[in-house]
Write a protein that holds these residues in place. Structure first.
Motif, PDB file in Angstrom:
ATOM      1  N   ARG A   1       0.842  -1.208   0.000  1.00  0.00           N
ATOM      2  CA  ARG A   1       0.000   0.000   0.000  1.00  0.00           C
ATOM      3  C   ARG A   1       0.871   1.249   0.000  1.00  0.00           C
ATOM      4  N   LEU A   2       1.948   1.224   0.801  1.00  0.00           N
ATOM      5  CA  LEU A   2       2.859   2.363   0.850  1.00  0.00           C
ATOM      6  C   LEU A   2       3.495   2.605  -0.516  1.00  0.00           C
ATOM      7  N   SER A   3       3.920   1.547  -1.164  1.00  0.00           N
ATOM      8  CA  SER A   3       4.558   1.687  -2.478  1.00  0.00           C
ATOM      9  C   SER A   3       3.632   2.366  -3.473  1.00  0.00           C
ATOM     10  N   HIS A   4       2.372   1.951  -3.488  1.00  0.00           N
ATOM     11  CA  HIS A   4       1.394   2.577  -4.395  1.00  0.00           C
ATOM     12  C   HIS A   4       1.169   4.045  -4.029  1.00  0.00           C
ATOM     13  N   ALA A   5       1.054   4.329  -2.733  1.00  0.00           N
ATOM     14  CA  ALA A   5       0.830   5.713  -2.304  1.00  0.00           C
ATOM     15  C   ALA A   5       2.037   6.582  -2.614  1.00  0.00           C
ATOM     16  N   VAL A   6       3.241   6.078  -2.384  1.00  0.00           N
ATOM     17  CA  VAL A   6       4.448   6.850  -2.699  1.00  0.00           C
ATOM     18  C   VAL A   6       4.521   7.109  -4.194  1.00  0.00           C
ATOM     19  N   SER A   7       4.101   6.161  -5.011  1.00  0.00           N
ATOM     20  CA  SER A   7       4.069   6.393  -6.465  1.00  0.00           C
ATOM     21  C   SER A   7       3.162   7.569  -6.797  1.00  0.00           C
ATOM     22  N   ARG A   8       1.997   7.648  -6.151  1.00  0.00           N
ATOM     23  CA  ARG A   8       1.087   8.787  -6.383  1.00  0.00           C
ATOM     24  C   ARG A   8       1.727  10.089  -5.900  1.00  0.00           C
ATOM     25  N   LEU A   9       2.384  10.034  -4.735  1.00  0.00           N
ATOM     26  CA  LEU A   9       3.029  11.235  -4.198  1.00  0.00           C
ATOM     27  C   LEU A   9       4.212  11.666  -5.063  1.00  0.00           C
ATOM     28  N   GLU A  10       4.901  10.712  -5.667  1.00  0.00           N
ATOM     29  CA  GLU A  10       5.992  11.042  -6.598  1.00  0.00           C
ATOM     30  C   GLU A  10       5.446  11.780  -7.819  1.00  0.00           C
ATOM     31  N   LYS A  11       4.302  11.336  -8.324  1.00  0.00           N
ATOM     32  CA  LYS A  11       3.692  12.002  -9.481  1.00  0.00           C
ATOM     33  C   LYS A  11       3.345  13.451  -9.170  1.00  0.00           C
ATOM     34  N   GLY A  12       2.999  13.727  -7.908  1.00  0.00           N
ATOM     35  CA  GLY A  12       2.715  15.095  -7.492  1.00  0.00           C
ATOM     36  C   GLY A  12       3.970  15.911  -7.229  1.00  0.00           C
TER      37      GLY A  12
END
Length: 175
Positions: free
Chosen positions: A74-85
């Motif tokens: 879950r963290l990996s997916h969320a960090v991917s979204r935060l990286e896009k931002g």
């Protein structure tokens, strides 16, 4: 054959129902406020807040998952979204290990700084302000006891995170 369960008394059942109500209702209210005011969900906010208080604004992904109360997936997916931002970057840990850490960017600092005031207002409205200082201390102590049974490692992480702040009364993660 197993023994009959030690059934809850009406008072115990009422306390349990109050706790389960808080566990299910608070996250959705907090999540809705964060989405409305900052476009973040609570898990993403927890990641940014955790990184904002970490040394070098960086934390190993495994530790961050535990701090944000989520799985590594879950963290990996969320960090991917935060990286896009543009709010978080991943990099190899500087200690030479093969571990990966998440790092809060300057844009991420701006994002958490922007999101924090309305989030703190909502936390105060929902949890802090309805309670006296004594009740808040009792709540903290009771929840710590429950968490020691449910997740001792999470308690250790919280204790380590807030140990230096309890003496001063202020924390960089008081967001």
């Amino acid at each position: 054959m197993s023994e009959d369960p030690h059934w809850l008394t009406p008072t115990q059942l009422y306390a349990w129902m109050q706790l389960t109500g808080a566990i299910t209702q608070l996250p959705s209210v907090i999540d809705a406020q964060l989405r409305r005011d900052s476009g973040l969900n609570f898990f993403e906010y927890s990641i940014l807040a955790g990184l904002s208080g970490a040394p070098r604004r960086a934390m190993k992904m495994a530790t961050l998952a535990q701090m944000a109360n989520g799985s590594q997936s879950r963290l990996s997916h969320a960090v991917s979204r935060l990286e896009k931002g543009g709010w978080v970057e991943r990099r190899t840990c500087p200690e030479g290990s093969r571990s990966v850490e998440a790092v809060l960017t300057e844009e991420g600092v701006r994002k958490i700084t922007e999101a924090a005031p309305s989030h703190v207002r909502e936390v105060r409205r929902m949890v802090v302000d309805p309670l006296t200082d004594e009740e808040l201390a009792q709540l903290r102590n009771a929840l710590r006891k429950i968490m020691l049974v449910a997740s001792p490692e999470a308690v250790r992480l919280l204790d380590d995170t807030f140990a230096e702040t309890t003496a001063s009364g202020q924390s960089s993660v008081d967001r």
